[in-house]
Motif scaffolding. Structure first.
Motif, mmCIF file in Angstrom:
data_model
loop_
_atom_site.group_PDB
_atom_site.id
_atom_site.type_symbol
_atom_site.label_atom_id
_atom_site.label_comp_id
_atom_site.label_asym_id
_atom_site.label_seq_id
_atom_site.Cartn_x
_atom_site.Cartn_y
_atom_site.Cartn_z
ATOM 1 N N LEU A 1 0.759 -1.120 -0.086
ATOM 2 C CA LEU A 1 0.043 0.072 -0.021
ATOM 3 C C LEU A 1 1.010 1.227 -0.083
ATOM 4 N N LEU A 2 0.801 2.212 -0.825
ATOM 5 C CA LEU A 2 1.814 2.932 -1.184
ATOM 6 C C LEU A 2 1.326 4.415 -0.159
ATOM 7 N N PHE A 3 2.516 4.603 0.598
ATOM 8 C CA PHE A 3 2.454 5.558 1.515
ATOM 9 C C PHE A 3 1.263 5.598 2.481
ATOM 10 N N TRP A 4 1.093 4.375 2.824
ATOM 11 C CA TRP A 4 -0.424 4.348 3.832
ATOM 12 C C TRP A 4 -0.302 5.215 5.038
ATOM 13 N N GLY A 5 0.804 5.040 5.708
ATOM 14 C CA GLY A 5 0.997 6.022 7.021
ATOM 15 C C GLY A 5 0.729 7.529 6.712
ATOM 16 N N ARG A 6 1.347 7.951 5.513
ATOM 17 C CA ARG A 6 1.142 9.357 5.237
ATOM 18 C C ARG A 6 -0.388 9.657 4.749
ATOM 19 N N HIS A 7 -1.072 8.608 4.227
ATOM 20 C CA HIS A 7 -2.238 8.828 3.772
ATOM 21 C C HIS A 7 -3.261 8.757 4.962
ATOM 22 N N LEU A 8 -3.135 7.937 6.071
ATOM 23 C CA LEU A 8 -3.974 8.201 7.345
ATOM 24 C C LEU A 8 -3.512 9.408 8.106
ATOM 25 N N THR A 9 -2.396 10.090 8.027
ATOM 26 C CA THR A 9 -2.260 11.251 8.604
ATOM 27 C C THR A 9 -2.773 12.290 8.051
ATOM 28 N N ARG A 10 -2.597 12.318 6.689
ATOM 29 C CA ARG A 10 -3.437 13.373 5.728
ATOM 30 C C ARG A 10 -4.836 13.309 6.110
ATOM 31 N N LEU A 11 -5.552 11.981 6.331
ATOM 32 C CA LEU A 11 -6.897 11.873 6.294
ATOM 33 C C LEU A 11 -7.296 12.715 7.691
ATOM 34 N N SER A 12 -6.335 12.236 8.766
ATOM 35 C CA SER A 12 -6.691 12.882 10.083
ATOM 36 C C SER A 12 -6.478 14.532 10.065
ATOM 37 N N ASN A 13 -5.437 14.768 9.316
ATOM 38 C CA ASN A 13 -5.322 16.402 9.206
ATOM 39 C C ASN A 13 -6.722 16.835 8.748
ATOM 40 N N SER A 14 -7.114 16.346 7.393
ATOM 41 C CA SER A 14 -8.314 16.933 6.899
ATOM 42 C C SER A 14 -9.473 16.948 7.748
ATOM 43 N N THR A 15 -9.687 15.731 8.279
ATOM 44 C CA THR A 15 -10.906 15.757 9.333
ATOM 45 C C THR A 15 -10.921 16.963 10.411
ATOM 46 N N LYS A 16 -9.388 17.186 10.903
ATOM 47 C CA LYS A 16 -9.367 18.182 11.982
ATOM 48 C C LYS A 16 -9.706 19.468 11.416
ATOM 49 N N ILE A 17 -9.227 19.860 10.259
ATOM 50 C CA ILE A 17 -9.514 21.059 9.557
ATOM 51 C C ILE A 17 -10.816 21.473 9.229
ATOM 52 N N LEU A 18 -11.403 20.546 8.712
ATOM 53 C CA LEU A 18 -12.881 20.586 8.441
ATOM 54 C C LEU A 18 -13.739 20.831 9.784
ATOM 55 N N LEU A 19 -13.245 19.908 10.540
ATOM 56 C CA LEU A 19 -14.125 20.307 11.924
ATOM 57 C C LEU A 19 -13.794 21.714 12.656
ATOM 58 N N THR A 20 -12.730 22.013 12.436
ATOM 59 C CA THR A 20 -12.651 23.388 13.060
ATOM 60 C C THR A 20 -13.009 24.592 11.963
ATOM 61 N N THR A 21 -12.893 24.446 10.727
ATOM 62 C CA THR A 21 -13.093 25.628 9.911
ATOM 63 C C THR A 21 -14.393 25.533 9.212
ATOM 64 N N PRO B 1 -17.451 22.754 9.480
ATOM 65 C CA PRO B 1 -17.895 21.433 9.908
ATOM 66 C C PRO B 1 -19.175 20.810 8.656
ATOM 67 N N LYS B 2 -19.794 21.838 7.903
ATOM 68 C CA LYS B 2 -20.761 21.283 7.125
ATOM 69 C C LYS B 2 -19.951 20.436 6.159
ATOM 70 N N LEU B 3 -18.672 20.454 5.748
ATOM 71 C CA LEU B 3 -18.165 19.698 4.761
ATOM 72 C C LEU B 3 -18.080 18.003 5.356
ATOM 73 N N LEU B 4 -18.082 18.261 6.597
ATOM 74 C CA LEU B 4 -17.764 16.877 7.489
ATOM 75 C C LEU B 4 -18.627 15.878 7.899
ATOM 76 N N PHE B 5 -19.835 16.909 8.309
ATOM 77 C CA PHE B 5 -21.257 16.049 9.013
ATOM 78 C C PHE B 5 -22.108 15.721 8.104
ATOM 79 N N GLU B 6 -22.670 14.623 8.254
ATOM 80 C CA GLU B 6 -23.978 14.262 7.742
ATOM 81 C C GLU B 6 -24.855 14.782 8.541
ATOM 82 N N ASN B 7 -26.139 15.248 7.645
ATOM 83 C CA ASN B 7 -27.142 15.651 8.424
ATOM 84 C C ASN B 7 -26.942 16.780 9.669
ATOM 85 N N PRO B 8 -26.241 18.016 9.390
ATOM 86 C CA PRO B 8 -25.957 18.931 10.185
ATOM 87 C C PRO B 8 -26.993 19.356 11.026
ATOM 88 N N ASP B 9 -26.985 19.687 12.279
ATOM 89 C CA ASP B 9 -27.969 19.872 13.237
ATOM 90 C C ASP B 9 -27.169 21.190 14.217
#
Length: 328
Positions: free
Chosen positions: A46-66, A68-76
């Protein structure tokens, strides 16, 4: 690609292969952060799997803080008070790594067994949140139960990497639109948003580039963009041009900095690190179309083909750029 070559695991549950949609359909159907990699060497790596998991985590945190509508299903809005707690308290790297790797363990062996002979696999992990479930919890949760408010999708499909070194396989590019919002995160809504740009794609073009002013090139819709160019105002340039020589002293690699509004791609990070390690000059500045006479070569990077040389000239909308596309 036939449906038998697609596989999906949702929250640890493997779906029947015939029911698995194309990955673009999955991404358009759910908000969230995602990343895509592929296998190498006949499915053994699996190419650069660790880097991809880190990027996925970073993207999640960025969307959460800046955004949230791009991250959450059924925003409330009732779940909004808990977002700050999630940002401060959850160790996203370990949570996402555990959830995605659990899906990999359940799905990858089946996909590897049922793939076509010598076929590589494309792996996409999507993390989507459900703010309604979060608000219904009343704020009573800990790191172990946070997975109850996340939907994790793992999509695997057969993939045929492009062949290298064949004349005519180079990329053909056009500059067609402004940069992305929240560009330093990789999110599924971009799959839908870029459709308007795809309508501008000329028939021969294989990738679309983004620029806020029609001159300084940021990135591609699916790639990062680099140029190898002669150093401006360098005394060695005249000698190098006359002799047809380009050395480390006379050239540098240029690519737009993350601060300009680009995605820090995994292969982009690898190239940057390699240049630093072996002494290849690299400057993080958006390549300028108006200075293209200094360009020696250009290439794009993506997990699909690592890097691909540019074969055709670029096309821009010239002086009408700001009038037609504006800036955001």
């Amino acid at each position: 690609m036939s449906q038998s070559n697609r596989f999906l695991c949702t929250n640890g549950v493997v779906s029947p292969s015939p029911d698995t949609p194309p990955v673009t359909t999955l991404l358009e159907a759910h908000p969230g952060a995602y990343t895509t990699t592929r296998t190498h060497n006949n499915g053994s790596e699996l190419l650069f799997w660790g880097r991809h998991l880190t990027r996925l985590s970073n993207s999640t945190k960025i969307l959460l803080t800046t955004r949230p509508k791009l991250l959450f299903e059924n925003p409330d809005k009732n779940g909004a008070p808990f977002l700050g707690f999630l940002t401060r308290s959850v160790k996203w790297d370990s949570v996402i790594e555990a959830l995605v790797n659990d899906s990999i363990r359940k799905l990858f062996p089946t996909a590897l067994k049922e793939r076509k002979c010598k076929e590589e696999l494309a792996i996409t992990a999507l993390v989507s949140g459900n703010l309604e479930k979060l608000s219904n919890s009343g704020g009573e949760f800990d790191e172990e139960s946070i997975s109850e408010f996340l939907d994790v999708y793992l999509h695997i499909a057969g993939y045929d990497p492009p062949l290298y070194g064949i004349r005519g396989n180079g990329a053909h590019l056009a500059v067609v639109g402004p940069g992305r919002d929240v560009a330093n995160a990789k999110y599924s809504d971009w799959v839908r948003l870029r459709k308007s740009l795809e309508k501008l794609r000329p028939p021969s073009i294989t990738e679309l580039l983004l620029s806020n002013d029609g001159d300084r090139i940021l990135e591609g819709c699916l790639t990062n963009f680099f140029v190898i160019c002669l150093k401006d105002n360098n005394e060695d340039n005249n000698f190098a041009e006359k002799k047809g020589l380009q050395t480390f002293r006379s050239v540098e690699i240029q690519t737009a900095p993350v601060a300009d509004g680009i995605l820090p791609g995994v292969i982009r990070q690898v190239i940057t690190q390699i240049c630093l390690q072996i002494g290849i000059p690299l400057r993080e500045v958006a390549p300028s179309w108006s200075q293209r006479e200094l360009w020696v070569e250009a290439f794009i990077t993506t997990l699909g083909c690592y890097s691909m040389l540019i074969q055709s000239k670029f096309r821009t909308h010239g002086n009408q750029w700001n009038q037609k596309h504006g800036r955001r």
